[in-house]
Design a protein around this motif. Structure first.
Motif, PDB file in Angstrom:
ATOM      1  N   PRO A  54     -24.842 -52.994  24.697  1.00 13.78           N
ATOM      2  CA  PRO A  54     -25.686 -54.155  24.977  1.00 13.78           C
ATOM      3  C   PRO A  54     -25.586 -55.189  23.858  1.00 13.78           C
ATOM      4  O   PRO A  54     -25.503 -54.833  22.679  1.00 13.78           O
ATOM      5  CB  PRO A  54     -27.093 -53.556  25.048  1.00 13.78           C
ATOM      6  N   ASP A  79     -29.727 -59.007  22.717  1.00 12.70           N
ATOM      7  CA  ASP A  79     -30.758 -59.287  21.714  1.00 12.70           C
ATOM      8  C   ASP A  79     -32.137 -59.251  22.380  1.00 12.70           C
ATOM      9  O   ASP A  79     -32.257 -58.969  23.563  1.00 12.70           O
ATOM     10  CB  ASP A  79     -30.508 -60.622  21.014  1.00 12.70           C
ATOM     11  N   HIS A 104     -25.559 -56.009  29.331  1.00 16.57           N
ATOM     12  CA  HIS A 104     -26.982 -56.299  29.147  1.00 16.57           C
ATOM     13  C   HIS A 104     -27.190 -57.659  28.483  1.00 16.57           C
ATOM     14  O   HIS A 104     -27.853 -57.780  27.456  1.00 16.57           O
ATOM     15  CB  HIS A 104     -27.656 -55.200  28.328  1.00 16.57           C
ATOM     16  N   HIS A 117     -33.192 -50.568  35.102  1.00 16.70           N
ATOM     17  CA  HIS A 117     -32.159 -49.537  34.958  1.00 16.70           C
ATOM     18  C   HIS A 117     -32.308 -48.465  36.036  1.00 16.70           C
ATOM     19  O   HIS A 117     -31.321 -48.035  36.630  1.00 16.70           O
ATOM     20  CB  HIS A 117     -32.201 -48.934  33.549  1.00 16.70           C
ATOM     21  N   ASP A 160     -29.934 -49.054  26.523  1.00 16.33           N
ATOM     22  CA  ASP A 160     -30.610 -50.119  25.771  1.00 16.33           C
ATOM     23  C   ASP A 160     -30.956 -49.546  24.408  1.00 16.33           C
ATOM     24  O   ASP A 160     -31.718 -48.570  24.311  1.00 16.33           O
ATOM     25  CB  ASP A 160     -31.883 -50.570  26.489  1.00 16.33           C
ATOM     26  N   THR A 161     -30.443 -50.155  23.364  1.00 13.15           N
ATOM     27  CA  THR A 161     -30.683 -49.587  22.040  1.00 13.15           C
ATOM     28  C   THR A 161     -30.489 -50.616  20.940  1.00 13.15           C
ATOM     29  O   THR A 161     -29.804 -51.630  21.128  1.00 13.15           O
ATOM     30  CB  THR A 161     -29.753 -48.384  21.774  1.00 13.15           C
ATOM     31  N   ALA A 162     -31.103 -50.338  19.801  1.00 10.87           N
ATOM     32  CA  ALA A 162     -30.755 -50.999  18.555  1.00 10.87           C
ATOM     33  C   ALA A 162     -29.542 -50.287  17.974  1.00 10.87           C
ATOM     34  O   ALA A 162     -29.189 -49.182  18.393  1.00 10.87           O
ATOM     35  CB  ALA A 162     -31.931 -50.914  17.580  1.00 10.87           C
ATOM     36  N   ALA A 209     -31.052 -43.129  21.654  1.00  9.57           N
ATOM     37  CA  ALA A 209     -31.114 -44.580  21.814  1.00  9.57           C
ATOM     38  C   ALA A 209     -32.501 -45.008  21.348  1.00  9.57           C
ATOM     39  O   ALA A 209     -33.475 -44.273  21.552  1.00  9.57           O
ATOM     40  CB  ALA A 209     -30.879 -44.991  23.268  1.00  9.57           C
ATOM     41  N   TYR A 258     -34.450 -57.473  23.505  1.00  7.87           N
ATOM     42  CA  TYR A 258     -34.801 -56.123  23.947  1.00  7.87           C
ATOM     43  C   TYR A 258     -33.861 -55.060  23.373  1.00  7.87           C
ATOM     44  O   TYR A 258     -34.199 -53.874  23.363  1.00  7.87           O
ATOM     45  CB  TYR A 258     -34.760 -56.022  25.472  1.00  7.87           C
ATOM     46  N   THR A 259     -32.674 -55.471  22.975  1.00  6.79           N
ATOM     47  CA  THR A 259     -31.651 -54.544  22.462  1.00  6.79           C
ATOM     48  C   THR A 259     -30.993 -55.182  21.245  1.00  6.79           C
ATOM     49  O   THR A 259     -31.387 -56.268  20.819  1.00  6.79           O
ATOM     50  CB  THR A 259     -30.559 -54.278  23.521  1.00  6.79           C
ATOM     51  N   HIS A 296     -35.354 -47.479  21.909  1.00  7.65           N
ATOM     52  CA  HIS A 296     -35.816 -48.427  22.918  1.00  7.65           C
ATOM     53  C   HIS A 296     -37.125 -47.898  23.488  1.00  7.65           C
ATOM     54  O   HIS A 296     -37.678 -46.902  22.999  1.00  7.65           O
ATOM     55  CB  HIS A 296     -34.739 -48.549  24.009  1.00  7.65           C
TER      56      HIS A 296
END
Length: 226
Positions: A164, A167, A192, A53, A142-144, A106, A169-170, A108
């Protein structure tokens, strides 16, 4: 105003004679259509400190005297490398000459690998709310998925959201579809994914999961006119 996607999480906004780059991962990004020597950003905004990033930020910022905006720790780290920066923190907003930037939560990580066996902590990861010419763009970084995305959508009517779906990583497609429901953005673009084997996804399946028919798959170089 033109908004374009350039592979992985790279987004470009062109407005009022300025070029804004978000997460300019160009070198090593097999999905991008950009070349470092051709890009001339006035502003770079970073969601977090991972190498895919931060990307070519230092080279681009120094070459074009671009202002780099990000979490305070990223700003401090890049400032020590001679880059012109503006540090912020989660929940904070600032009015720049090109528009308003607000950083959102976020979930991550954010360690930067300096290539010398060190992982450097670069502050909390963030999402970006970018308001320009009466339009609001949300780059989730990048996040859940998280429930306060509902609050982000309620407080900030979003015209275009980049989410994103890779999956691993996110969030993956199912959770990203839930995020889209929470945010209530007018249009949603998946990002992403497919850059690395571990985040291989079919974006059409993400679109099929959306409750609203508001999904848009953008290939590298595709742009939207606002």
């Amino acid at each position: 105003m033109k908004v374009s996607f350039h592979g992985h999480a790279v987004v470009k906004v062109e407005t009022n004679g300025k070029t804004i780059l978000i997460d300019p991962f160009i070198t090593g990004n097999e999905l991008t259509d950009l070349k470092v020597e051709d890009v001339k950003p006035d502003v770079i905004i970073l969601t977090h400190g991972h190498n895919d990033h931060v990307g070519d930020t230092v080279e681009l910022a120094k070459k074009h005297d671009a202002l780099v905006i990000g979490i305070a720790e990223i700003a401090d780290y890049l400032g020590d490398q001679g880059v012109r920066t503006h540090g912020m923190s989660i929940g904070g907003a600032f009015e720049f000459d090109f528009g308003k930037v607000k950083l959102t939560p976020a979930f991550h990580g954010t360690g930067f690998n300096n290539g010398e066996g060190q992982i450097i902590y670069l502050g909390m990861p963030a999402g970006i709310l970018l308001t320009i010419e009466g339009k609001t763009i949300y780059h989730a970084g990048d996040t859940a998925v998280f429930s306060d995305m509902k609050l982000i959508g309620e407080r900030h009517p979003i015209d275009l959201a980049f989410l994103p779906i890779g999956d691993n990583y996110t969030m993956g497609p199912e959770d990203a579809a839930l995020a889209a429901k929470f945010l209530q953005a007018k249009q949603v673009v998946p990002i992403h994914y497919n850059t690395f084997p571990v985040i291989k996804q079919d974006p059409e399946k993400f679109l099929d999961l959306l409750e609203e028919e508001n999904g848009l798959i953008m290939e590298a170089g595709d742009e939207i006119d606002f």
